[in-house]
Scaffold this motif. Sequence first.
Motif, mmCIF file in Angstrom:
data_model
loop_
_atom_site.group_PDB
_atom_site.id
_atom_site.type_symbol
_atom_site.label_atom_id
_atom_site.label_comp_id
_atom_site.label_asym_id
_atom_site.label_seq_id
_atom_site.Cartn_x
_atom_site.Cartn_y
_atom_site.Cartn_z
ATOM 1 N N ALA A 77 28.063 28.478 57.309
ATOM 2 C CA ALA A 77 27.763 28.909 56.185
ATOM 3 C C ALA A 77 27.385 27.602 55.214
ATOM 4 N N ALA A 78 28.334 26.754 55.446
ATOM 5 C CA ALA A 78 28.180 25.494 54.694
ATOM 6 C C ALA A 78 27.052 24.622 54.942
ATOM 7 N N GLY A 79 26.785 24.528 56.391
ATOM 8 C CA GLY A 79 25.482 23.812 56.892
ATOM 9 C C GLY A 79 24.471 24.189 56.451
ATOM 10 N N ALA A 80 24.330 25.438 56.110
ATOM 11 C CA ALA A 80 22.860 26.032 55.722
ATOM 12 C C ALA A 80 22.672 25.906 54.266
ATOM 13 N N MET A 81 23.662 25.240 53.474
ATOM 14 C CA MET A 81 23.657 25.163 52.097
ATOM 15 C C MET A 81 22.837 23.661 51.690
ATOM 16 N N THR A 82 21.866 23.926 50.996
ATOM 17 C CA THR A 82 20.816 22.761 50.389
ATOM 18 C C THR A 82 21.035 21.940 49.307
ATOM 19 N N ARG B 99 22.792 23.591 45.469
ATOM 20 C CA ARG B 99 23.869 23.227 44.726
ATOM 21 C C ARG B 99 23.486 22.685 43.185
ATOM 22 N N GLU B 100 22.127 22.384 43.113
ATOM 23 C CA GLU B 100 21.586 22.237 41.842
ATOM 24 C C GLU B 100 21.566 23.399 40.882
ATOM 25 N N LEU B 101 21.283 24.578 41.657
ATOM 26 C CA LEU B 101 21.255 25.790 40.871
ATOM 27 C C LEU B 101 22.780 26.359 40.546
ATOM 28 N N TRP C 254 31.980 21.685 44.799
ATOM 29 C CA TRP C 254 30.716 21.100 45.464
ATOM 30 C C TRP C 254 29.707 20.967 44.328
ATOM 31 N N VAL C 255 29.745 21.926 43.422
ATOM 32 C CA VAL C 255 28.443 21.813 42.414
ATOM 33 C C VAL C 255 29.037 20.978 41.200
ATOM 34 N N ALA C 256 30.595 20.584 41.178
ATOM 35 C CA ALA C 256 30.839 19.949 40.093
ATOM 36 C C ALA C 256 30.226 18.494 40.106
ATOM 37 N N ASP C 257 29.838 18.088 38.814
ATOM 38 C CA ASP C 257 29.147 16.747 38.410
ATOM 39 C C ASP C 257 29.738 15.590 39.421
ATOM 40 N N ASP C 258 30.910 15.499 39.209
ATOM 41 C CA ASP C 258 31.598 14.424 39.951
ATOM 42 C C ASP C 258 31.865 14.418 41.607
#
Length: 190
Positions: A90-95, A99-101, A162-166
Motif C-alpha cells: 500500500a505504501a508503495g502505491a502512495m504518491t 501526501r499533499e492532500l 508521512w504528511v507532517a511538514d517536517d
Amino acid sequence: MPRWDPDARERLVAAALQLFTDQGYDNTTVAEIAEQAGLTKSTFFRHFTDKREVLSAGQEVLSRLFAEGIAAAPPEATPLSAIAAGLDRAAGAMTDFNRELGPRLHAVIATSAELQERAALKQVGMAAAMADALRARDVPPLTATLAAEVGALAFKEAYSNWVADDNTEDLGSLARTALDDLRASVDNLD
C-alpha cells in the motif's frame, strides 16, 4: 477539455478539498466541485456517488493493496510479517498527490462529526480487508483480526507522520517503524 480526461478523479478530489477548505463541507455542492475541477456534474457522478465519498476516495484501492501484499507474502510469514507486506504494498502505491492532500483532508474531516464517523468506518474497512486476507492464508480468525487491527493502526500512525511538514522519510519506512513499535508495545503488556 476531453470528456474522459484521465486525471478527472484526482482533479475532483483536489477541487473538493479546496472548496471544503475555503467555504466548508456543508456549504459546498457537487456542481461547485465539478466546476472547480473543470468537469461536469455527470463526470463527478461517474467517479463518486456523493461529495462524502470524495473524502474516502482511496479506501477501496488501499484495502485491495493491503490484501494483495498480504496474499503475496511468503507462505511461512507470520501474521504480522504478512501485514508488513501489505503495508509495504500500500505504501508503495502512495504518491506525492496523496501526501499533499493529507493535511487538508484531515483538516476538513475534523470539521464534521459525520465526516469523522466516515473516516472511522474507513479504518474499520481497511482492517477488515487485512483480516480477510489473513484468514485466506488460514490464520485463525481471532489472530487475523488482532493482526489486522495492529496493521490498520500502524498505517494510520505512519500516514500521519508521512504528511507532517517536517517528515523526510518515505511512507513504507514509517509504516514498518510503526508496526515494530506496536509489536514492542504489545510485548510490554505482560
